[in-house]
Scaffold this motif. Structure first.
Motif, PDB file in Angstrom:
ATOM      1  N   PRO A  99       0.835  -1.201   0.000  1.00 35.97           N
ATOM      2  CA  PRO A  99       0.000   0.000   0.000  1.00 35.97           C
ATOM      3  C   PRO A  99       0.877   1.261   0.000  1.00 35.97           C
ATOM      4  O   PRO A  99       2.009   1.243   0.497  1.00 35.97           O
ATOM      5  N   SER A 100       0.348   2.342  -0.560  1.00 35.91           N
ATOM      6  CA  SER A 100       1.104   3.593  -0.611  1.00 35.91           C
ATOM      7  C   SER A 100       0.164   4.775  -0.458  1.00 35.91           C
ATOM      8  O   SER A 100      -1.048   4.649  -0.602  1.00 35.91           O
ATOM      9  N   SER A 112      -4.322   7.583  -1.814  1.00 37.89           N
ATOM     10  CA  SER A 112      -3.699   6.336  -1.382  1.00 37.89           C
ATOM     11  C   SER A 112      -4.130   5.190  -2.288  1.00 37.89           C
ATOM     12  O   SER A 112      -5.133   5.290  -2.992  1.00 37.89           O
ATOM     13  N   THR A 113      -3.331   4.142  -2.277  1.00 35.06           N
ATOM     14  CA  THR A 113      -3.662   2.919  -3.008  1.00 35.06           C
ATOM     15  C   THR A 113      -3.486   1.739  -2.069  1.00 35.06           C
ATOM     16  O   THR A 113      -2.675   1.783  -1.146  1.00 35.06           O
ATOM     17  N   MET A 114      -4.240   0.688  -2.338  1.00 31.29           N
ATOM     18  CA  MET A 114      -4.195  -0.507  -1.504  1.00 31.29           C
ATOM     19  C   MET A 114      -3.028  -1.422  -1.865  1.00 31.29           C
ATOM     20  O   MET A 114      -2.724  -2.347  -1.141  1.00 31.29           O
ATOM     21  N   GLY A 116      -1.197  -4.432  -4.042  1.00 32.98           N
ATOM     22  CA  GLY A 116      -1.698  -5.710  -4.519  1.00 32.98           C
ATOM     23  C   GLY A 116      -0.797  -6.313  -5.576  1.00 32.98           C
ATOM     24  O   GLY A 116       0.330  -5.868  -5.795  1.00 32.98           O
TER      25      GLY A 116
END
Length: 143
Positions: A99-100, A112-114, A116
């Motif tokens: 995640p970022s 934000s991103t999860m 994956g």
């Protein structure tokens, strides 16, 4: 900064695979630091993805923003035929991205991103004794 592998100096498939992995591992680093020197050196003038990253990173850091997280673990590296008659070596990297988030100068989360699993597929050419990325596609599955 990720460690640059010596095998990148090879002018064969082993060198292309090492260069592709190094380039992908730089992705979260450039967002976090704004240090684009190596990224620029490996970006072919035709690489739209490469220059979009450069533009995004420069704008972000001009605005006082920075990225954190997004570390990339390369789980598998495969050589493929380049698509659409493109010259070079296509390297598919199956990765897991952490995640970022992008933070403002004040420290608040802007996006934000999860993270994956994904496939990063750069195509590289060898010019002037170095590997350059000419295209890069990101997908959740490859055939």
């Amino acid at each position: 900064m990720p460690e640059r592998p010596d095998s990148m100096d090879r002018d064969d498939v082993v060198g292309a695979k090492a260069a592709a992995q190094y380039f992908i591992e730089m992705y979260p680093y450039v967002y976090a630091t704004g240090d684009l020197e190596e990224w620029r050196e490996m970006s072919h003038e035709e690489c739209e993805f490469c220059f979009t990253v450069i533009d995004n990173v420069e704008q972000m850091h001009r605005d006082g923003e920075y990225g954190l997280g997004g570390g990339i673990t390369v789980d598998e590296v495969m050589v493929m035929d380049p698509e659409g008659g493109v010259e070079g070596v296509a390297v598919a990297l199956r990765v897991t991205e952490a995640p970022s988030a992008v933070y403002s100068e004040a420290g608040t989360v802007q996006s934000s991103t999860m993270g994956g699993d994904a496939y990063y597929v750069p195509t590289l050419v060898r010019e002037a004794d170095q590997w350059l990325v000419t295209t890069l596609a990101i997908d959740t599955d490859i055939e």
